[in-house]
Motif scaffolding. Sequence first.
Motif, PDB file in Angstrom:
ATOM      1  N   LEU A  36       0.652  -1.046   0.007  1.00  0.00           N
ATOM      2  CA  LEU A  36      -0.041   0.049  -0.154  1.00  0.00           C
ATOM      3  C   LEU A  36       0.858   1.243  -0.058  1.00  0.00           C
TER       4      LEU A  36
ATOM      5  N   THR B 182       0.595   3.885  -2.936  1.00  0.00           N
ATOM      6  CA  THR B 182       0.178   5.374  -2.507  1.00  0.00           C
ATOM      7  C   THR B 182       1.367   6.357  -2.930  1.00  0.00           C
TER       8      THR B 182
ATOM      9  N   CYS C   8       1.159   9.029  -5.896  1.00  0.00           N
ATOM     10  CA  CYS C   8       1.419  10.812  -5.505  1.00  0.00           C
ATOM     11  C   CYS C   8       2.746  11.290  -6.185  1.00  0.00           C
TER      12      CYS C   8
ATOM     13  N   TRP D  72      -7.262  12.289  -5.259  1.00  0.00           N
ATOM     14  CA  TRP D  72      -8.451  11.738  -4.653  1.00  0.00           C
ATOM     15  C   TRP D  72      -9.001  10.512  -5.597  1.00  0.00           C
TER      16      TRP D  72
ATOM     17  N   LEU E 210      -6.652   7.862  -6.053  1.00  0.00           N
ATOM     18  CA  LEU E 210      -6.538   6.826  -4.702  1.00  0.00           C
ATOM     19  C   LEU E 210      -7.806   6.004  -4.801  1.00  0.00           C
TER      20      LEU E 210
ATOM     21  N   THR F  59      -7.432   2.998  -7.616  1.00  0.00           N
ATOM     22  CA  THR F  59      -6.434   2.121  -7.318  1.00  0.00           C
ATOM     23  C   THR F  59      -6.626   1.266  -6.231  1.00  0.00           C
TER      24      THR F  59
ATOM     25  N   VAL G  95      -6.559   2.067  -3.057  1.00  0.00           N
ATOM     26  CA  VAL G  95      -6.306   2.711  -1.718  1.00  0.00           C
ATOM     27  C   VAL G  95      -7.124   2.999  -0.604  1.00  0.00           C
TER      28      VAL G  95
ATOM     29  N   GLN H 187      -3.088   1.549   7.493  1.00  0.00           N
ATOM     30  CA  GLN H 187      -3.488   2.764   7.306  1.00  0.00           C
ATOM     31  C   GLN H 187      -2.675   3.832   7.484  1.00  0.00           C
TER      32      GLN H 187
ATOM     33  N   VAL I  86      -0.239   4.407   4.548  1.00  0.00           N
ATOM     34  CA  VAL I  86      -0.928   5.391   3.334  1.00  0.00           C
ATOM     35  C   VAL I  86      -0.620   6.610   3.803  1.00  0.00           C
TER      36      VAL I  86
ATOM     37  N   GLU J  82       2.898   8.092   3.446  1.00  0.00           N
ATOM     38  CA  GLU J  82       3.110   8.620   1.966  1.00  0.00           C
ATOM     39  C   GLU J  82       2.412   9.904   1.586  1.00  0.00           C
ATOM     40  N   LEU J  83       1.220  10.066   2.027  1.00  0.00           N
ATOM     41  CA  LEU J  83       0.383  11.332   1.884  1.00  0.00           C
ATOM     42  C   LEU J  83       1.308  12.464   2.569  1.00  0.00           C
TER      43      LEU J  83
ATOM     44  N   TYR K 252      -7.912  11.485   3.533  1.00  0.00           N
ATOM     45  CA  TYR K 252      -7.824  10.115   3.873  1.00  0.00           C
ATOM     46  C   TYR K 252      -8.131  10.002   5.314  1.00  0.00           C
TER      47      TYR K 252
END
Length: 405
Positions: free
Chosen positions: A12, A16, A20, A43, A46, A49, A51, A70, A73, A76-77, A86
């Motif tokens: 994940l 992600t 990004c 958005w 994501l 895919t 996510v 979570q 993810v 990475e965000l 998210y």
Amino acid sequence: MDFTPTEAQTDLARLTGEVCAKLVTADRLRELDTPGRFDEQLWKALAETGVLAAALPDALGGSDFGELEQSAVLRELGRSVAAVPYLWSIVLGAGALARFGEENQHALAQRAGAGEVVLTAALSASLHDPIGAPGITATPASADSPASAADPASSNPTAAGISATDSVGSASPSHGTGATWTLTGVATTVPYADRAERILVPALIAGSDSAAGTVAVFLVDPANAVVTPQQVVDLSPEFLVEFADAPAELLGTAEAGADILTWLRERAWLGLSALQLGTLERALDITAEHTRTREQFGKAIGSFQSVAQRLADAYIDIGGLRLTVTQAAWRLSEGLPATESVHIAKFWAAEAGHKVAHTVVHVHGGLGIDRDHITHNYFTAAKHHEFALGGATPHLLALGAQLAG
């Protein structure tokens, strides 16, 4: 605890990060650097895919992953300072509906996982002081107050916080779904309230039955409230939301309200800490690269002892945050008591966030205060994550109370 990332975490995080890297460029960040920033293109990607839905239960179109995945993810965000909800829509909104909600609320969670709707939570007041009650108050309402979608601008909220009043005609106000309650009061800095399908709102229950004086969590349609933009340091979309006898739907039961609020609090603190981890990691990477290429007196500034020491301190601070975020996420994923670990993680997110963010600016010199330079985005994001839902001192106080108890 086992620090080895799960296969799902790795997959994940990689997915992600790839999405990004493709969509969140420096030019895109500058384009989004306006009040109410929201990256609709990211958005949508994501959602496509998978996510967004990954951590939801299998029955709701997900893969039933948990807090570790979570957090991967969110990290990475955070590295991309991505302008997407998210944490608020998926981790808190869809996650709470999937865990505590009934069938029609599960359907809303599934739509959120597909990216069709956005959910959010009005938690700022209840989390700025993590020791006390939800920072919101209850006021009685007249017995004949109907749960209707009246014009919310026709009257002003009379309470400093939120008041929940059972409407007439409810067969079971403490259980089930449906607009059998009304809320009155004010919530501040509610993320993405302008585009949310529903807002999760904690409130104290008014009345004379056994549930009076307890905390419960409700779903409110923002169309039945007054939503006013507020400006925050990183230009995130946050809003003042005023409720005046707004129809509300109970999440779970009134008896379980305190447990639901605790569930939301702990995951909100952890989520902000994971976002902060990613933000600081990438900010330090950018700064380290700058010190390798920026020269003074014929030498790269990274070779100067004072600069190297600042970067070393930042590296250690980020390592501490990484450790505490991993520990808190692991304990939550294992169903173990995690309140202490989450407070520690949020303390590190605030403390390390302050020190590292200022190091990044100082080492960049004049570039560090240039609004067109990418370090500006990382500095303001770090400051937002530092203070959102409580800074370092409130979480240390809460941790002390937890240990003393």
